[in-house]
Design an enzyme around this catalytic site. Structure first.
Site, mmCIF file in Angstrom:
data_model
loop_
_atom_site.group_PDB
_atom_site.id
_atom_site.type_symbol
_atom_site.label_atom_id
_atom_site.label_comp_id
_atom_site.label_asym_id
_atom_site.label_seq_id
_atom_site.Cartn_x
_atom_site.Cartn_y
_atom_site.Cartn_z
ATOM 1 N N GLU A 169 0.814 -1.225 0.010
ATOM 2 C CA GLU A 169 -0.026 -0.091 -0.202
ATOM 3 C C GLU A 169 0.682 1.299 -0.117
ATOM 4 O O GLU A 169 0.704 2.181 0.766
ATOM 5 C CB GLU A 169 -0.993 0.175 1.257
ATOM 6 C CG GLU A 169 -1.803 -1.236 1.300
ATOM 7 C CD GLU A 169 -2.943 -0.884 2.392
ATOM 8 O OE1 GLU A 169 -2.767 -0.083 3.371
ATOM 9 O OE2 GLU A 169 -3.762 -1.567 2.455
ATOM 10 N N GLU A 367 -5.140 -8.767 1.602
ATOM 11 C CA GLU A 367 -5.624 -8.531 3.086
ATOM 12 C C GLU A 367 -7.135 -7.910 2.916
ATOM 13 O O GLU A 367 -7.674 -7.482 1.501
ATOM 14 C CB GLU A 367 -5.058 -7.115 3.533
ATOM 15 C CG GLU A 367 -3.773 -7.215 4.099
ATOM 16 C CD GLU A 367 -3.314 -5.786 4.648
ATOM 17 O OE1 GLU A 367 -4.123 -4.948 5.050
ATOM 18 O OE2 GLU A 367 -2.298 -5.750 4.445
#
Ligand code: BG6
Length: 463
Positions: A169, A367
């Site tokens: 990310e 995730e």
């Protein structure tokens, strides 16, 4: 035995994800150097929920053998964690810490002994402090230091690891550290944010190049948090606002790492507003030539957008928020503990987008999860948390992932965030995400109801 109604593709990855800083603990042991979180907590502990810092993470550094055995008992066939850059190379560049090499080699080995595929990420928000002092991700020196660090990891652990990820990310440190005050260095300046974002993309490509130059047999990719962008309505204004929000928040990373090139419209817009980062033309060739093999897709929430309603004065500093406003859909389902909307179909919509517009790239859900505050109130008499809400959350997302797989999406796995309740950035232990609960005082681990349920899903390759 009845075969599951939702049967997933063969060799589907079932497991969970964590990161070094959030799980290892031992932040000042084993020769580790300081990273931004160690530093920031030492300066301003009051910023962290209950003042708990990364030193008190769930002690994976010491407990990894038992934790991996527990993971095995929950049906994991794969597990993602990261290498702590400041543990391996305490000053960010230069000498390697031999204790870290022993730890990571042993830990990866332990996963393999248990038939758990190690999936290793190189950067999860945890820049060594020594590099911050030299300009952090705003500096090209950090890109070079990162590529050297990545190459060192490939040399040290490349014989053990088949799946590498360069970053987790990367847009988060950009937004949280350079457009907000949630990550160090807490500055708000879009031009600096754009420079950092660009350096992440360049660093990703440089690491991939180093990897391929070593001729190792595995695959390499990046992990992005992707949110499908939905306009409030089909009015041209809302649709255009959503289009721009997607350009800034998704395609700014997804396009260069998969297609080797930034969207022209984004470049033109930044140029028009004098916000282009400093770059060298040779960088563009590196980005073009070094795209990913595999994508990690973190999914938590959708992005809902409406045409600009809040006034943004012309003379105000530039921000992408100049072009759109966020929109709270009436009646939306929320995880109030985290303030995030729950919209299960979002995972499907993004997988379809990847199938249709990104060459059906190999992807896994790296995730997905639900953080809940005060979970002990859901414990039964024996202390087992009855987290039916988490089971429902996972199952509802899996149904959409399964549908995407049956419609030809190249989706290869599902990892929950997270295995054992872990420390999180400013929230520390406020919201618990694990399949296993952690008693912070005793460090004892107890499998939650969702952990037992997850095991049966993994063992049956479906539900
Ligand atoms: C992801 C990150 O964005 O979300 C994790 O990769 C993080 O590091 C997780 O912990 C959950 O978010 P949070 O802020 O509630 O911990």
């Amino acid at each position: 035995m009845k075969s599951p109604q939702h049967l997933f593709p063969d060799n589907f990855w079932w497991g969970s994800a964590t990161s070094a800083t959030q799980a290892e603990g031992a932040a000042n042991e084993g020769g580790k150097g300081q990273n931004i979180w160690d530093f920031w907590h030492s300066q301003e502990p009051q910023k962290f929920h209950n003042q708990i810092g990364p030193r008190e993470a769930s002690a994976f550094y010491h407990n990894y053998k038992d934790d991996i055995a527990l993971m095995k008992s929950l049906g994991h066939n794969s597990f993602r964690t990261s290498i702590s850059w400041s543990r391996l190379i305490p000053e960010g560049t230069g000498d390697v810490n031999p204790e870290a090499v022993v730890f990571y080699r042993d830990m990866i080995d332990e996963l393999k002994k248990n038939d758990i595929e190690p999936i290793i990420n190189l950067f999860h928000f945890d820049l060594p402090m020594a590099l911050v002092e030299k300009g952090g991700w705003e500096s090209r020196e950090t890109v070079k230091a990162y590529a050297d660090y990545a190459e060192k990891c490939f040399e040290l652990f490349g014989d053990q690891v088949n799946y590498w990820f360069t970053q987790n990310e990367p847009i988060v440190p950009v937004e949280a550290g350079y457009m907000n005050v949630y990550h160090w260095p807490c500055v708000v300046d879009f031009r600096r944010a754009a420079q950092v974002a660009y350096h992440f993309v360049l660093a990703n490509a440089c690491a991939i190049k180093r990897y391929r130059d070593l001729n190792l047999p595995g695959k390499i990719g990046i992990i992005l948090n992707l949110s499908p962008t939905y306009p409030r309505s089909d009015s041209p204004e809302d649709v255009q606002a959503a289009h721009l929000a997607d350009l800034f928040n998704t395609r700014s990373f997804l396009d260069p790492v998969t297609k080797g090139k930034y969207p022209e419209e984004l470049v033109a817009l930044l140029k028009e507003h004098d916000q282009l980062p400093v770059f060298e033309y040779a960088d563009l060739d590196i980005i073009k030539a070094n795209t990913i093999d595999v994508l990690g897709f973190n999914y938590y929430q959708p992005r809902r957008i409406k045409a600009k309603e809040n006034f943004h004065p012309e003379e105000a500093p530039f921000t992408p928020g100049k072009f759109y406003d966020y929109y709270a859909m009436p009646g939306r389902k929320m995880n109030e503990h985290r303030g995030w909307e729950i919209y299960e179909k979002g995972v499907y919509d993004t997988l379809i987008d990847l199938r249709d517009n990104y060459d059906n790239i190999e992807v896994y859900i790296s995730e997905n999860g639900m953080g809940v505050e005060g979970e002990m109130t859901f414990a039964d008499d024996s202390g087992v948390i009855q987290d039916d809400y988490r089971i429902e959350f996972i199952q509802d997302h899996l149904e959409w992932i399964h549908k995407a797989a049956t419609e030809g999406c190249n989706v290869r796995g599902y990892h929950l965030w997270t295995f054992i309740d872990c420390w999180s950035w400013l929230n520390s232990y406020k919201n618990r995400y694990g399949l296993v609960s952690l008693d912070l005082e005793t460090q004892s681990r107890t499998i939650k109801k969702s952990g037992h349920w997850f095991r049966s899903v993994a063992m049956n390759n479906g539900f």
